[in-house]
Design a protein around this motif. Structure first.
Motif, PDB file in Angstrom:
ATOM      1  N   ILE A   1      78.593  75.779   6.086  1.00  0.00           N
ATOM      2  CA  ILE A   1      77.869  75.483   7.312  1.00  0.00           C
ATOM      3  C   ILE A   1      77.916  73.986   7.516  1.00  0.00           C
ATOM      4  CG2 ILE A   1      75.625  75.514   8.440  1.00  0.00           C
ATOM      5  CD1 ILE A   1      75.028  78.091   6.964  1.00  0.00           C
TER       6      ILE A   1
ATOM      7  N   THR B   1      74.734  71.022  12.588  1.00  0.00           N
ATOM      8  CA  THR B   1      73.711  71.891  13.164  1.00  0.00           C
ATOM      9  C   THR B   1      73.049  71.166  14.329  1.00  0.00           C
ATOM     10  OG1 THR B   1      72.000  71.078  11.668  1.00  0.00           O
ATOM     11  CG2 THR B   1      73.232  73.003  10.955  1.00  0.00           C
TER      12      THR B   1
ATOM     13  N   PHE C   1      69.608  77.482  18.629  1.00  0.00           N
ATOM     14  CA  PHE C   1      70.053  76.816  17.399  1.00  0.00           C
ATOM     15  C   PHE C   1      71.553  77.052  17.279  1.00  0.00           C
ATOM     16  CE2 PHE C   1      70.838  76.931  12.742  1.00  0.00           C
ATOM     17  CZ  PHE C   1      70.496  75.619  12.466  1.00  0.00           C
TER      18      PHE C   1
ATOM     19  N   TYR D   1      75.242  76.102  14.966  1.00  0.00           N
ATOM     20  CA  TYR D   1      75.814  75.546  13.751  1.00  0.00           C
ATOM     21  C   TYR D   1      77.296  75.871  13.674  1.00  0.00           C
ATOM     22  CZ  TYR D   1      74.912  80.298  12.025  1.00  0.00           C
ATOM     23  OH  TYR D   1      74.865  81.656  11.881  1.00  0.00           O
ATOM     24  N   ARG D   2      78.005  75.071  12.919  1.00  0.00           N
ATOM     25  CA  ARG D   2      79.447  75.221  12.743  1.00  0.00           C
ATOM     26  C   ARG D   2      79.689  75.886  11.406  1.00  0.00           C
ATOM     27  NH1 ARG D   2      82.995  71.742  10.055  1.00  0.00           N
ATOM     28  NH2 ARG D   2      85.152  71.996  10.692  1.00  0.00           N
TER      29      ARG D   2
END
Length: 85
Positions: free
Chosen positions: A52, A55, A64, A66-67
């Motif tokens: 992860i 964010t 929310f 995230y990558r």
């Protein structure tokens, strides 16, 4: 040193030393008697792991993002609505 203080000192030393004389806990003590077969980690498993990355939380706190990126290959961006999941 008075006899009472000496006794308290000896009693305190004995109580503090008790963990050193107890049985040594092992990993098996807390596990169920029947265990599933353990799978070893292979190179393909390590390559498939994802990390992860960056964010972000929206200003209103509703979203929310995230990558998620594998060791090799393309990353993906995940965007979640916090209220609905």
């Amino acid at each position: 040193m008075t006899p009472i203080r000496r006794r308290l000192l000896v009693a305190g030393a004995l109580v503090s030393a008790l963990p050193f004389f107890g049985s040594v806990p092992t990993m098996e003590q807390g596990q169920a008697p029947v265990q599933a077969a353990k799978k070893s980690v292979e190179l393909d498993d390590i390559i498939a792991w994802k990390n992860i990355g960056a964010t972000a939380l929206s200003n209103d706190g509703q979203w929310f993002a995230y990558r998620v990126a594998p060791q090799e290959g393309d990353a993906e961006l995940v965007v979640k609505n916090i209220a609905s999941g």
